[in-house]
Design an enzyme around this catalytic site. Structure first.
Site, mmCIF file in Angstrom:
data_model
loop_
_atom_site.group_PDB
_atom_site.id
_atom_site.type_symbol
_atom_site.label_atom_id
_atom_site.label_comp_id
_atom_site.label_asym_id
_atom_site.label_seq_id
_atom_site.Cartn_x
_atom_site.Cartn_y
_atom_site.Cartn_z
ATOM 1 C CB THR A 121 18.729 -37.200 -13.555
ATOM 2 O OG1 THR A 121 19.950 -37.140 -14.269
ATOM 3 C CG2 THR A 121 18.227 -35.813 -13.760
ATOM 4 C CG PHE A 152 27.336 -33.223 -12.936
ATOM 5 C CD1 PHE A 152 26.203 -32.537 -13.265
ATOM 6 C CD2 PHE A 152 27.754 -33.489 -11.531
ATOM 7 C CE1 PHE A 152 25.417 -32.259 -12.027
ATOM 8 C CE2 PHE A 152 27.113 -32.844 -10.452
ATOM 9 C CZ PHE A 152 25.937 -32.183 -10.666
ATOM 10 C CG LEU A 153 28.673 -39.720 -16.831
ATOM 11 C CD1 LEU A 153 28.163 -40.150 -18.072
ATOM 12 C CD2 LEU A 153 29.379 -40.905 -16.011
ATOM 13 N NE ARG A 154 31.073 -33.461 -21.157
ATOM 14 C CZ ARG A 154 31.924 -32.861 -21.546
ATOM 15 N NH1 ARG A 154 31.811 -31.824 -22.503
ATOM 16 N NH2 ARG A 154 33.158 -32.951 -21.231
ATOM 17 N N GLY A 257 19.506 -33.129 -28.316
ATOM 18 C CA GLY A 257 18.604 -34.296 -28.239
ATOM 19 C C GLY A 257 19.395 -35.013 -27.170
ATOM 20 C CB CYS A 260 20.509 -36.127 -20.530
ATOM 21 S SG CYS A 260 21.306 -37.622 -20.041
HETATM 22 C C1 UGA Z 1 24.408 -34.036 -20.787
HETATM 23 C C2 UGA Z 1 25.099 -33.047 -19.819
HETATM 24 O O1 UGA Z 1 25.981 -32.397 -20.687
HETATM 25 C C3 UGA Z 1 25.939 -33.966 -18.790
HETATM 26 O O2 UGA Z 1 26.637 -33.180 -18.027
HETATM 27 C C4 UGA Z 1 24.969 -34.684 -18.087
HETATM 28 O O3 UGA Z 1 25.584 -35.670 -16.939
HETATM 29 C C5 UGA Z 1 24.028 -35.768 -18.740
HETATM 30 O O4 UGA Z 1 23.421 -34.916 -19.816
HETATM 31 C C6 UGA Z 1 23.113 -36.376 -17.941
HETATM 32 O O5 UGA Z 1 22.212 -35.768 -17.632
HETATM 33 O O6 UGA Z 1 23.390 -37.649 -17.865
HETATM 34 P P1 UGA Z 1 24.770 -35.577 -22.747
HETATM 35 O O7 UGA Z 1 23.249 -35.991 -22.841
HETATM 36 O O8 UGA Z 1 25.804 -36.909 -22.998
HETATM 37 O O9 UGA Z 1 25.099 -34.972 -21.454
HETATM 38 O O10 UGA Z 1 25.030 -34.739 -24.067
HETATM 39 P P2 UGA Z 1 25.861 -33.198 -24.235
HETATM 40 O O11 UGA Z 1 27.355 -33.118 -24.727
HETATM 41 O O12 UGA Z 1 25.565 -32.246 -23.199
HETATM 42 O O13 UGA Z 1 24.838 -32.902 -25.578
HETATM 43 C C7 UGA Z 1 23.429 -32.815 -25.529
HETATM 44 C C8 UGA Z 1 22.987 -32.157 -26.734
HETATM 45 O O14 UGA Z 1 23.164 -30.566 -26.871
HETATM 46 C C9 UGA Z 1 23.528 -33.050 -27.918
HETATM 47 O O15 UGA Z 1 22.456 -32.938 -28.866
HETATM 48 C C10 UGA Z 1 24.472 -31.640 -28.475
HETATM 49 O O16 UGA Z 1 24.372 -31.940 -29.862
HETATM 50 C C11 UGA Z 1 23.585 -30.454 -28.144
HETATM 51 N N1 UGA Z 1 24.497 -29.447 -28.042
HETATM 52 C C12 UGA Z 1 25.469 -29.315 -27.158
HETATM 53 C C13 UGA Z 1 24.142 -28.296 -28.842
HETATM 54 O O17 UGA Z 1 23.193 -28.176 -29.846
HETATM 55 N N2 UGA Z 1 25.075 -27.034 -28.725
HETATM 56 C C14 UGA Z 1 26.037 -27.056 -27.852
HETATM 57 O O18 UGA Z 1 26.676 -26.028 -27.884
HETATM 58 C C15 UGA Z 1 26.375 -28.310 -27.106
#
Ligand code: UGA
Length: 429
Positions: A121, A152-154, A257, A260
């Site tokens: 990124t 865009f992977l999580r 958190g 990313c």
């Molecule tokens: C995120 C993006 O979702 C991916 O598409 C992206 O590729 C990735 O960053 C990156 O840039 O590498 P990730 O950090 O693995 O992925 O985690 P997410 O599943 O997106 O969650 C991020 C945070 O948001 C977590 O702390 C989660 O608890 C929080 N969250 C998520 C919420 O508080 N509420 C929600 O409804 C969704």
């Protein structure tokens, strides 16, 4: 196709394993020799569902190998993905020094046409700088292309996300680069969005920032719910059914958190400022996220009255379930605040205990959720692991000194908790 992945971190290793699984010959490069040695012994540097099996399978098939030599990777491969870290500098700016270093090294080792693709990124216009750097350092008159292919992977669903993405974005400056990347992704059934390099870079920053905005927005609504007796889960459901809004990323909690969102929002604010635009919305998103953690700590304090000397069991430490990643996990700030107020913390996480040891000090780490509950004055939930949803709550209640649960992830149904005799406090309901 012969592919080189530089940077065997989350994105790099998953990308490498998946490209190999799709039938390509992949060389994964990392300058951390220890990590490479471990990978050669098939030891994963982090936990990700399905990754170990995929790596083993492809190493065995001879399609995936590891080295600490960029030279070796560049020599063997037509396409080179830059997947190194772009960590935040003080002030939020993305540190692109690893990208520059790798681009220089690639240039010095190219002897014929190569396609260099940024997957890390990066702020908009990084591609331009990668191109300049390669031009400056290339030894002979070798032709090359630079492209942007954001990932865009999580974490936790990385392999599934890679193989079944909502879209693939490729930012290119030539038909040749477009053709090579389309060929590389031909097995994946999804829309390929072809843009210029700047637009592709922006799609990544804008997407992560928009998702973070959704989370801060719903967390703000949860604060209105708490003041009015409305229920955030119902409000989010009702909003999300509107196809223009969508239900995902509308779960309120203790804030986002991970490695990313916090970093990318900061970097996007920074690059926007540098380009002469004050990105006010994103500054507010960041502020709401910080406040959400502080508000949760206040909730715990209000529920306990005096925090000093109390024992608080914490369930969940990783920044989200199904990962052992502790980077920018809300649990770190929340636990530190509770500790500063004099609480004794007993913590448990199904997967992140090892990593938590190095980032959270002065805490008793427990072997099970029940151990964390034993003799505690309150139980606090910070990550919504499935394991917590199926806890034997009658047993939990018996173990606790005081049947008080403050749930930062809305894991349980408040009506059920009341029936079981808990004082149950959650978010926005
Ligand atoms: C995120 C993006 O979702 C991916 O598409 C992206 O590729 C990735 O960053 C990156 O840039 O590498 P990730 O950090 O693995 O992925 O985690 P997410 O599943 O997106 O969650 C991020 C945070 O948001 C977590 O702390 C989660 O608890 C929080 N969250 C998520 C919420 O508080 N509420 C929600 O409804 C969704």
């Amino acid at each position: 196709m012969n592919v080189c992945i530089i940077g065997a971190g989350y994105v790099g290793l998953v990308t490498g394993a998946c490209f190999a699984d799709l039938g390509n010959n992949v060389t994964c490069v990392d300058n951390d020799k220890k990590k490479i040695d471990a990978l050669k012994k098939l030891k994963m540097p982090f936990f990700e569902e399905g990754l170990e099996d995929m790596v083993k399978r492809n190493v065995k098939a001879g399609r995936l190998s590891f080295t600490d030599s960029i030279k070796e990777g560049v020599k063997k491969s037509l396409v080179i993905f830059i997947c190194v870290g772009t960590p935040p500098k003080q002030g939020g700016e993305a540190d692109l020094s690893y990208v520059e270093k790798v681009a220089t090294e690639i240039a010095r080792n190219m002897s014929s046409y190569r396609l260099i693709v940024e997957k890390s990124t990066v702020p908009v216009e990084t591609g331009k700088w990668v191109r300049e750097t390669i031009k400056l350092n290339v030894r002979k008159k070798v032709k090359f292309d630079v492209a942007s292919n954001p990932e865009f992977l999580r974490e936790g669903t990385a392999i599934e996300d890679f193989l079944n993405p909502d879209r693939i974005v490729i930012g290119v400056g030539s038909k040749k680069a477009e053709k090579i990347l389309k060929e590389l992704y031909r097995e994946i059934d999804t829309e390929i969005v072809v843009t210029d390099i700047n637009s592709a870079e922006l799609i990544k920053h804008a997407s992560n920032s928009f998702l973070a905005t959704k989370i801060s927005f719903i967390n703000s609504i949860s604060n209105i719910c708490e003041r009015t007796g409305a229920d955030i889960t119902k409000v989010a459901h009702g909003m999300g059914l509107d196809s223009r809004i969508g239900e995902s990323f509308l779960k309120s909690g203790v804030g986002y958190g991970g490695f990313c969102f916090p970093k990318d929002v900061d970097a996007f604010v920074h690059i926007s400022g540098k380009l002469g635009y004050d990105f006010g919305i994103l500054k507010a998103v960041r502020k709401v996220n910080e406040e959400q953690k502080a508000l949760f700590v206040r909730k715990v304090e209000d529920a306990l009255w005096i925090v000093k000397g109390k024992t608080i069991g914490v369930l969940g430490l990783s920044f989200k379930p199904n990962t052992d990643d502790m980077r920018s996990a809300p649990s770190i700030d929340i636990i530190n605040s509770l500790k500063e107020n004099g609480a004794r913390i007993k913590a448990y996480d199904p997967h992140a205990m090892k990593k938590a040891h190095s980032v959270i000090k002065g805490v008793t780490f427990c072997r099970t959720a029940y151990d964390a509950a034993r003799n505690s004055d309150a139980l606090v939930i910070l990550t919504e692991w499935h394991e917590f949803e199926v806890l034997d709550l009658v047993r939990v209640k018996k173990l606790m000194k005081n049947a008080l649960i403050i749930d930062g992830r809305n894991v349980f149904d408040p009506v059920r908790m009341k029936k079981l005799g808990f004082k149950y406090i959650s978010i926005g309901r």
